[in-house]
Write a protein that holds these residues in place. Structure first.
Motif, PDB file in Angstrom:
ATOM      1  N   VAL A   1       0.844  -1.195   0.000  1.00 47.08           N
ATOM      2  CA  VAL A   1       0.000   0.000   0.000  1.00 47.08           C
ATOM      3  C   VAL A   1       0.881   1.247   0.000  1.00 47.08           C
ATOM      4  O   VAL A   1       2.067   1.189   0.328  1.00 47.08           O
ATOM      5  CB  VAL A   1      -0.930   0.033   1.232  1.00 47.08           C
ATOM      6  CG1 VAL A   1      -1.936  -1.098   1.182  1.00 47.08           C
ATOM      7  CG2 VAL A   1      -0.120  -0.022   2.530  1.00 47.08           C
ATOM      8  N   ASP A   2       0.269   2.383  -0.329  1.00 45.60           N
ATOM      9  CA  ASP A   2       0.994   3.649  -0.271  1.00 45.60           C
ATOM     10  C   ASP A   2       0.826   4.276   1.116  1.00 45.60           C
ATOM     11  O   ASP A   2       0.323   3.638   2.047  1.00 45.60           O
ATOM     12  CB  ASP A   2       0.545   4.589  -1.392  1.00 45.60           C
ATOM     13  CG  ASP A   2      -0.907   5.040  -1.256  1.00 45.60           C
ATOM     14  OD1 ASP A   2      -1.523   4.824  -0.179  1.00 45.60           O
ATOM     15  OD2 ASP A   2      -1.444   5.612  -2.226  1.00 45.60           O
ATOM     16  N   ASP A   3       1.233   5.528   1.241  1.00 45.08           N
ATOM     17  CA  ASP A   3       1.177   6.197   2.542  1.00 45.08           C
ATOM     18  C   ASP A   3      -0.243   6.396   3.054  1.00 45.08           C
ATOM     19  O   ASP A   3      -0.438   6.717   4.227  1.00 45.08           O
ATOM     20  CB  ASP A   3       1.875   7.557   2.463  1.00 45.08           C
ATOM     21  CG  ASP A   3       3.381   7.425   2.282  1.00 45.08           C
ATOM     22  OD1 ASP A   3       3.922   6.339   2.587  1.00 45.08           O
ATOM     23  OD2 ASP A   3       4.014   8.406   1.832  1.00 45.08           O
ATOM     24  N   TYR A   4      -1.233   6.229   2.178  1.00 42.41           N
ATOM     25  CA  TYR A   4      -2.631   6.402   2.573  1.00 42.41           C
ATOM     26  C   TYR A   4      -3.375   5.064   2.622  1.00 42.41           C
ATOM     27  O   TYR A   4      -4.606   5.036   2.591  1.00 42.41           O
ATOM     28  CB  TYR A   4      -3.328   7.367   1.614  1.00 42.41           C
ATOM     29  CG  TYR A   4      -2.718   8.748   1.642  1.00 42.41           C
ATOM     30  CD1 TYR A   4      -3.141   9.703   2.562  1.00 42.41           C
ATOM     31  CD2 TYR A   4      -1.694   9.090   0.769  1.00 42.41           C
ATOM     32  CE1 TYR A   4      -2.563  10.968   2.614  1.00 42.41           C
ATOM     33  CE2 TYR A   4      -1.104  10.354   0.808  1.00 42.41           C
ATOM     34  CZ  TYR A   4      -1.540  11.281   1.729  1.00 42.41           C
ATOM     35  OH  TYR A   4      -0.962  12.524   1.783  1.00 42.41           O
ATOM     36  N   SER A   5      -2.624   3.968   2.671  1.00 45.96           N
ATOM     37  CA  SER A   5      -3.171   2.604   2.762  1.00 45.96           C
ATOM     38  C   SER A   5      -3.898   2.165   1.495  1.00 45.96           C
ATOM     39  O   SER A   5      -4.700   1.227   1.518  1.00 45.96           O
ATOM     40  CB  SER A   5      -4.115   2.462   3.978  1.00 45.96           C
ATOM     41  OG  SER A   5      -3.421   2.732   5.182  1.00 45.96           O
ATOM     42  N   GLN A   6      -3.619   2.811   0.375  1.00 48.35           N
ATOM     43  CA  GLN A   6      -4.255   2.467  -0.897  1.00 48.35           C
ATOM     44  C   GLN A   6      -3.368   1.500  -1.674  1.00 48.35           C
ATOM     45  O   GLN A   6      -2.154   1.669  -1.747  1.00 48.35           O
ATOM     46  CB  GLN A   6      -4.491   3.734  -1.727  1.00 48.35           C
ATOM     47  CG  GLN A   6      -5.335   3.521  -2.985  1.00 48.35           C
ATOM     48  CD  GLN A   6      -5.609   4.828  -3.703  1.00 48.35           C
ATOM     49  OE1 GLN A   6      -4.748   5.716  -3.745  1.00 48.35           O
ATOM     50  NE2 GLN A   6      -6.807   4.981  -4.249  1.00 48.35           N
ATOM     51  N   THR A   7      -4.000   0.479  -2.270  1.00 51.25           N
ATOM     52  CA  THR A   7      -3.270  -0.469  -3.104  1.00 51.25           C
ATOM     53  C   THR A   7      -3.149   0.086  -4.518  1.00 51.25           C
ATOM     54  O   THR A   7      -3.587   1.194  -4.808  1.00 51.25           O
ATOM     55  CB  THR A   7      -4.000  -1.818  -3.148  1.00 51.25           C
ATOM     56  OG1 THR A   7      -5.200  -1.686  -3.934  1.00 51.25           O
ATOM     57  CG2 THR A   7      -4.356  -2.322  -1.752  1.00 51.25           C
ATOM     58  N   LYS A   8      -2.568  -0.706  -5.391  1.00 56.24           N
ATOM     59  CA  LYS A   8      -2.435  -0.303  -6.800  1.00 56.24           C
ATOM     60  C   LYS A   8      -3.794  -0.211  -7.489  1.00 56.24           C
ATOM     61  O   LYS A   8      -3.935   0.430  -8.532  1.00 56.24           O
ATOM     62  CB  LYS A   8      -1.545  -1.301  -7.548  1.00 56.24           C
ATOM     63  CG  LYS A   8      -0.069  -1.193  -7.219  1.00 56.24           C
ATOM     64  CD  LYS A   8       0.523   0.102  -7.759  1.00 56.24           C
ATOM     65  CE  LYS A   8       2.030   0.139  -7.539  1.00 56.24           C
ATOM     66  NZ  LYS A   8       2.623   1.399  -8.030  1.00 56.24           N
ATOM     67  N   VAL A   9      -4.793  -0.863  -6.901  1.00 58.06           N
ATOM     68  CA  VAL A   9      -6.159  -0.751  -7.411  1.00 58.06           C
ATOM     69  C   VAL A   9      -6.825   0.386  -6.640  1.00 58.06           C
ATOM     70  O   VAL A   9      -7.022   0.270  -5.426  1.00 58.06           O
ATOM     71  CB  VAL A   9      -6.942  -2.072  -7.230  1.00 58.06           C
ATOM     72  CG1 VAL A   9      -8.359  -1.925  -7.779  1.00 58.06           C
ATOM     73  CG2 VAL A   9      -6.214  -3.225  -7.901  1.00 58.06           C
ATOM     74  N   PRO A  10      -7.166   1.500  -7.270  1.00 55.86           N
ATOM     75  CA  PRO A  10      -7.613   2.702  -6.554  1.00 55.86           C
ATOM     76  C   PRO A  10      -8.777   2.496  -5.596  1.00 55.86           C
ATOM     77  O   PRO A  10      -8.876   3.191  -4.578  1.00 55.86           O
ATOM     78  CB  PRO A  10      -7.989   3.658  -7.688  1.00 55.86           C
ATOM     79  CG  PRO A  10      -7.152   3.219  -8.840  1.00 55.86           C
ATOM     80  CD  PRO A  10      -7.062   1.721  -8.717  1.00 55.86           C
ATOM     81  N   SER A  11      -9.646   1.549  -5.879  1.00 57.49           N
ATOM     82  CA  SER A  11     -10.829   1.352  -5.032  1.00 57.49           C
ATOM     83  C   SER A  11     -10.574   0.413  -3.862  1.00 57.49           C
ATOM     84  O   SER A  11     -11.456   0.217  -3.017  1.00 57.49           O
ATOM     85  CB  SER A  11     -11.977   0.781  -5.878  1.00 57.49           C
ATOM     86  OG  SER A  11     -11.563  -0.437  -6.490  1.00 57.49           O
ATOM     87  N   ILE A  12      -9.368  -0.171  -3.795  1.00 57.70           N
ATOM     88  CA  ILE A  12      -9.065  -1.169  -2.762  1.00 57.70           C
ATOM     89  C   ILE A  12      -7.976  -0.644  -1.830  1.00 57.70           C
ATOM     90  O   ILE A  12      -6.896  -0.239  -2.269  1.00 57.70           O
ATOM     91  CB  ILE A  12      -8.639  -2.510  -3.390  1.00 57.70           C
ATOM     92  CG1 ILE A  12      -9.755  -3.047  -4.295  1.00 57.70           C
ATOM     93  CG2 ILE A  12      -8.305  -3.530  -2.295  1.00 57.70           C
ATOM     94  CD1 ILE A  12      -9.411  -4.339  -4.998  1.00 57.70           C
ATOM     95  N   TYR A  13      -8.271  -0.670  -0.540  1.00 54.52           N
ATOM     96  CA  TYR A  13      -7.343  -0.236   0.500  1.00 54.52           C
ATOM     97  C   TYR A  13      -7.064  -1.416   1.439  1.00 54.52           C
ATOM     98  O   TYR A  13      -7.757  -2.435   1.410  1.00 54.52           O
ATOM     99  CB  TYR A  13      -7.936   0.924   1.291  1.00 54.52           C
ATOM    100  CG  TYR A  13      -8.016   2.234   0.530  1.00 54.52           C
ATOM    101  CD1 TYR A  13      -7.170   3.299   0.836  1.00 54.52           C
ATOM    102  CD2 TYR A  13      -8.950   2.413  -0.493  1.00 54.52           C
ATOM    103  CE1 TYR A  13      -7.242   4.508   0.147  1.00 54.52           C
ATOM    104  CE2 TYR A  13      -9.034   3.613  -1.195  1.00 54.52           C
ATOM    105  CZ  TYR A  13      -8.175   4.654  -0.864  1.00 54.52           C
ATOM    106  OH  TYR A  13      -8.252   5.845  -1.557  1.00 54.52           O
ATOM    107  N   ALA A  14      -6.055  -1.264   2.290  1.00 53.03           N
ATOM    108  CA  ALA A  14      -5.731  -2.321   3.261  1.00 53.03           C
ATOM    109  C   ALA A  14      -5.157  -1.704   4.524  1.00 53.03           C
ATOM    110  O   ALA A  14      -4.378  -0.737   4.464  1.00 53.03           O
ATOM    111  CB  ALA A  14      -4.748  -3.314   2.661  1.00 53.03           C
ATOM    112  N   VAL A  15      -5.533  -2.256   5.670  1.00 51.83           N
ATOM    113  CA  VAL A  15      -5.022  -1.792   6.958  1.00 51.83           C
ATOM    114  C   VAL A  15      -4.703  -2.994   7.838  1.00 51.83           C
ATOM    115  O   VAL A  15      -5.181  -4.099   7.626  1.00 51.83           O
ATOM    116  CB  VAL A  15      -6.036  -0.879   7.692  1.00 51.83           C
ATOM    117  CG1 VAL A  15      -6.309   0.372   6.879  1.00 51.83           C
ATOM    118  CG2 VAL A  15      -7.334  -1.630   8.008  1.00 51.83           C
ATOM    119  N   GLY A  16      -3.890  -2.743   8.853  1.00 52.66           N
ATOM    120  CA  GLY A  16      -3.601  -3.766   9.845  1.00 52.66           C
ATOM    121  C   GLY A  16      -2.516  -4.734   9.428  1.00 52.66           C
ATOM    122  O   GLY A  16      -1.703  -4.458   8.536  1.00 52.66           O
ATOM    123  N   ASP A  17      -2.514  -5.898  10.088  1.00 52.78           N
ATOM    124  CA  ASP A  17      -1.443  -6.879   9.907  1.00 52.78           C
ATOM    125  C   ASP A  17      -1.324  -7.402   8.484  1.00 52.78           C
ATOM    126  O   ASP A  17      -0.270  -7.906   8.097  1.00 52.78           O
ATOM    127  CB  ASP A  17      -1.654  -8.067  10.856  1.00 52.78           C
ATOM    128  CG  ASP A  17      -1.429  -7.695  12.313  1.00 52.78           C
ATOM    129  OD1 ASP A  17      -1.244  -6.496  12.598  1.00 52.78           O
ATOM    130  OD2 ASP A  17      -1.441  -8.600  13.168  1.00 52.78           O
TER     131      ASP A  17
END
Length: 451
Positions: free
Chosen positions: A286-302
């Motif tokens: 993810v980037d600094d804002y927890s966004q993946t390479k797919v703009p609509s998909i984010y990830a947080v945590g472990d």
């Protein structure tokens, strides 16, 4: 394009539930899927049950101290069955709290496994598909076993809370905080504990002086710690598990527990097929804002394997909602995070270790190690450590390390000062609370060394 939901969260742990709740409170239509138990690693098979086991394991020392202070008390037998029943009742209660949080805030929950099948679509285990404008990955992580002959005979931290009975003896493999915490727990509960670690010292990555004291005290407390030692193979035999190790030992243990690492829960999630990039060990990049390479998909945590701590996952979830739903781009702050390791003795740390700090600038080290009054009066030989790492140039406290009973409570408060950029002189100007262990943090006047 219309979607079933504004947000679909995969994972019912602390990070996912917090993001779902806060987004829903802001008016978003939110759903969450969890394939196992709500509460995630921390509540169900991590921080909470572990800390309750720590409490249980400390009573033998408390009884011994009470006798030294004049109390006519004696240590009876520990009933694992009674404790385990109450433990799991508490975990059930907490899981219901998490379910209630979602329900009361209008989040639709699915007790099902969900995987990603498109940039805006997930598929539940019953084959049902749901669409969402945004998808948040919050699946957490899991313990992994090393590849070796007989590894299937060992348990992990997931299973230790479900033992039918306590073993008479056990081997714990690993040198990280999970291995060391459970070595202390099981030792305190009366189990004959042996711990193998392949490295030169436990708790790699923490301050050398602090982890050295933890190691010494663990051994003093009865843990048979073997450094530079690994398992070659294991065999199931009458009476337990026969373990052949690299130090020449050939021993049978009733139970063997692996605490040799964890991996993000990204297997068979369909992530790479939709363009989400995975890194080492399967972590979601993810980037600094927890966004993946797919703009609509984010990830947080472990699942992102950044800083694997529950409060960090919660902060990341909050930052995600602030960024995506409140129009206020917010980066989760991963700097100067206070951390407690519930070993026996406990360790609290914030900022840089002495080794890290001296690699980047000239420092002064202030350190005090002593027998605390409570334990000294009781005749115990246990020592504690209070340590500050100070920049010679700015005078800022770069790191604080505490090894002592209640170190986690102390480091939370010390962490505020370090986060604010307090200098050594700020600490010095603070009046000591006497008599306490923590007063040493504000009374150390001369550095023990400069580097």
């Amino acid at each position: 394009m219309s979607f079933d939901y504004d947000l679909f969260v995969i994972g019912g742990g602390s990070g996912g539930v917090r993001a779902a709740r806060v987004a829903a409170q802001g008016g978003a239509k939110v759903a969450l899927a969890e394939e196992d138990r709500y509460g995630g690693t921390c509540v169900i098979r991590g921080c909470v049950p572990k800390k309750l086991m720590v409490f249980a394991s400390e009573f033998p020392g408390a009884i011994s101290d009470a006798q030294a202070y004049g109390w006519d008390v004696s240590l009876g037998a520990f009933d694992w069955g009674v404790f385990k029943t109450k433990l799991h009742a508490e975990l059930d209660r907490l899981e219901n709290v998490y379910r209630g949080i979602l329900k009361n805030n209008g989040v639709e929950s699915f007790d099902a496994r969900a995987k990603v099948v498109g940039a805006h679509e997930v598929e539940l285990s019953d084959g049902t598909r749901k669409s969402a404008k945004h998808i948040l990955l919050a699946m957490g992580g899991r313990p992994v076993k090393p590849e070796m002959k007989g590894a299937e005979h060992a348990i992990t931290s997931n299973e230790i809370f479900h033992l039918e009975r306590l073993p008479k003896n056990m081997l714990i493999l690993g040198g990280g905080y999970i291995a060391c915490e459970f070595a202390g727990i099981m030792n305190g509960l009366g189990v004959d504990v042996t711990q193998y670690y392949r490295g030169a010292q436990i708790l790699r990555g923490f301050d050398d002086e602090a982890r050295g004291l933890v190691s010494e005290e663990m051994i003093e407390n009865g843990v048979k710690l073997h450094l530079g030692t690994n398992i070659l193979e294991m065999q199931k035999v009458d009476g337990g598990i026969r373990v052949i190790s690299t130090n020449g030992h050939d021993e049978v243990f009733e139970q063997v527990m692996f605490a040799t690492g964890r991996a993000p829960n990204t297997q068979d999630m369909g992530l790479e097929a939709v363009g989400v990039e995975l890194g080492r060990n399967g972590k979601v990049l993810v980037d600094d804002y927890s966004q993946t390479k797919v703009p609509s998909i984010y990830a947080v945590g472990d699942v992102t394997d950044r800083v694997n701590l529950t409060p960090v996952a919660i902060r990341e979830g909050m930052a995600f909602v602030e960024t995506v739903f409140n129009g206020n781009p917010t980066q989760p702050d991963h700097e100067l995070i206070p951390t407690a390791i519930f070993t026996q003795p406990e360790m609290g740390t914030v900022g840089l270790s002495e080794e890290e700090a001296r690699e980047q600038e000239a420092i002064e080290v202030y350190c005090a190690s002593f027998k605390p009054m409570q334990q000294s009066f009781a005749g115990r030989s246990n020592r504690v450590l209070m340590k500050l790492i100070v920049s010679q140039a700015s005078r800022k406290v770069l790191g604080c390390h505490i090894v002592a009973p209640g170190a986690g409570e102390m480091i939370q408060l010390a962490g505020i000062a370090v986060k604010m950029g307090a200098t050594k002189e700020d600490f010095d100007r603070t009046v000591a609370v006497h008599p306490t262990m923590s007063e040493e943090l504000v009374t150390m006047k001369e550095p023990v060394r400069r580097a």
